[in-house]
Design an enzyme around this catalytic site. Structure first.
Site, PDB file in Angstrom:
ATOM      1  N   ALA A 197     -13.169   6.196 -20.681  1.00 29.13           N
ATOM      2  CA  ALA A 197     -13.842   7.117 -19.757  1.00 29.13           C
ATOM      3  C   ALA A 197     -13.587   8.573 -20.115  1.00 29.13           C
ATOM      4  CB  ALA A 197     -13.391   6.842 -18.325  1.00 29.13           C
ATOM      5  N   ASN A 222     -12.978   3.438  -5.751  1.00 34.56           N
ATOM      6  CA  ASN A 222     -11.538   3.674  -5.855  1.00 34.56           C
ATOM      7  C   ASN A 222     -10.978   4.214  -4.537  1.00 34.56           C
ATOM      8  OD1 ASN A 222     -11.818   2.906  -8.499  1.00 34.56           O
ATOM      9  ND2 ASN A 222     -11.904   5.003  -9.285  1.00 34.56           N
ATOM     10  N   GLY A 270     -17.006   2.939 -15.310  1.00 35.29           N
ATOM     11  CA  GLY A 270     -15.712   2.284 -15.168  1.00 35.29           C
ATOM     12  C   GLY A 270     -15.663   1.175 -14.147  1.00 35.29           C
ATOM     13  N   HIS A 313     -14.895   2.152  -0.296  1.00 37.14           N
ATOM     14  CA  HIS A 313     -13.835   1.186  -0.009  1.00 37.14           C
ATOM     15  C   HIS A 313     -12.647   1.816   0.717  1.00 37.14           C
ATOM     16  CE1 HIS A 313     -15.378  -1.651  -3.428  1.00 37.14           C
ATOM     17  NE2 HIS A 313     -16.086  -1.737  -2.322  1.00 37.14           N
ATOM     18  N   ASN A 345     -18.825   2.719 -19.730  1.00 36.91           N
ATOM     19  CA  ASN A 345     -17.747   1.786 -19.431  1.00 36.91           C
ATOM     20  C   ASN A 345     -16.931   1.521 -20.686  1.00 36.91           C
ATOM     21  OD1 ASN A 345     -16.593   0.352 -17.246  1.00 36.91           O
ATOM     22  ND2 ASN A 345     -17.408  -1.585 -18.011  1.00 36.91           N
ATOM     23  N   CYS A 391      -0.538   3.956  17.190  1.00 36.42           N
ATOM     24  CA  CYS A 391      -1.774   4.709  16.981  1.00 36.42           C
ATOM     25  C   CYS A 391      -1.710   5.997  17.798  1.00 36.42           C
ATOM     26  CB  CYS A 391      -2.962   3.865  17.422  1.00 36.42           C
ATOM     27  SG  CYS A 391      -4.523   4.788  17.556  1.00 36.42           S
ATOM     28  N   SER A 397     -16.524  -3.092 -13.339  1.00 35.57           N
ATOM     29  CA  SER A 397     -16.737  -4.386 -13.999  1.00 35.57           C
ATOM     30  C   SER A 397     -18.066  -5.025 -13.659  1.00 35.57           C
ATOM     31  CB  SER A 397     -15.616  -5.348 -13.599  1.00 35.57           C
ATOM     32  OG  SER A 397     -15.666  -5.619 -12.201  1.00 35.57           O
ATOM     33  N   TYR A 417       0.816  -1.219   0.000  1.00 36.98           N
ATOM     34  CA  TYR A 417       0.000   0.000   0.000  1.00 36.98           C
ATOM     35  C   TYR A 417       0.849   1.268   0.000  1.00 36.98           C
ATOM     36  CZ  TYR A 417      -4.244  -2.658   0.191  1.00 36.98           C
ATOM     37  OH  TYR A 417      -5.267  -3.507  -0.143  1.00 36.98           O
TER      38      TYR A 417
END
Length: 231
Positions: A216, A89, A172, A106, A198, A133, A174, A53
């Site tokens: 797009a 995204n 965009g 997400h 799409n 944290c 699936s 990430y």
């Protein structure tokens, strides 16, 4: 004023140089999805997941919003329609294009999350699972990303907005990942008109009232121009 709910997926950011999430060979950036996008993968190898990430965060920071992102921001800024963008995204290209009414269902690469206490804070460019944290000091730092097997964020806002919309547009994506893949069926059952924009027909193309296919950066600005011309 029309209420428009727009779902965006990896296809809207692909032309900004961000690779789509799931390749045909089941790998994402040369890693199995299970290794880098599940709670179990993080528990097994947090160093690998954080490294993965960190690289995604750097790639997103280097990318720029494209004509599709900018067109959606223009549609919202015009003010004649109530626009809600719900994105799958984890990049911040919508924000940088100017979109304000936005839900990251997400999560986002720009966020950090404590796996111990749930505290959230802005992610540094480089993160480590050993980072403490800021709230509880435990070394349980993870990306604020919804992984497979976890519940997407703010669904309690998304479903009502979808069902009371005057138009649902999917861009965009699936149509393979739920619950977002079920949005078109939910909109259809609520009597909401639906449009797919799409690169190619998605899994659920047949369920949309209308579908337009192409890059797009072409089909999204063209549709926005039509909406702005209609007033």
């Amino acid at each position: 004023m029309a209420r428009i709910v727009i779902l965006t997926g990896a296809g809207i950011s692909a032309e900004s140089g961000i690779r789509t999430f799931r390749a045909s060979d089941g790998l994402w950036e040369e890693h199995r999805i299970e290794e880098v996008a599940t709670p179990e993968g993080f528990a097994r190898d947090p160093v690998l997941v954080q490294r993965f990430y960190n690289a995604r965060r750097a790639a997103a920071a280097a990318a720029q919003p494209n004509a599709a992102h900018l067109a959606l921001a223009e549609l919202e800024a015009d003010g004649r329609h109530q626009v809600l963008v719900v994105t799958q995204n984890v990049d911040d290209l919508h924000e940088r294009a100017g979109t304000q009414n936005l839900i990251h269902m997400h999560g986002t690469l720009t966020g950090a999350l404590c796996a111990a206490c749930g505290h959230r804070w802005p992610a540094p460019q480089e993160m480590s699972a050993k980072d403490p944290c800021p709230a509880c000091s435990k070394p349980a730092t993870r990306p604020d990303i919804v992984w497979f097997g976890e519940m997407p964020y703010r669904m309690e806002e998304i479903w009502p907005a979808l069902r009371r919309a005057d138009l649902f547009v999917s861009i965009g994506t699936s149509g393979n990942v739920y619950p977002a893949a079920g949005f078109v069926a939910d909109a259809m059952h609520a009597g909401v008109p639906t449009l797919e924009l799409n690169l190619e027909p998605s899994t659920g193309t047949r369920m949309f009232d209308e579908a337009r296919h192409g890059p797009a950066t072409q089909v999204v600005p063209a549709w926005v121009r039509e909406m702005l011309a209609q007033g």
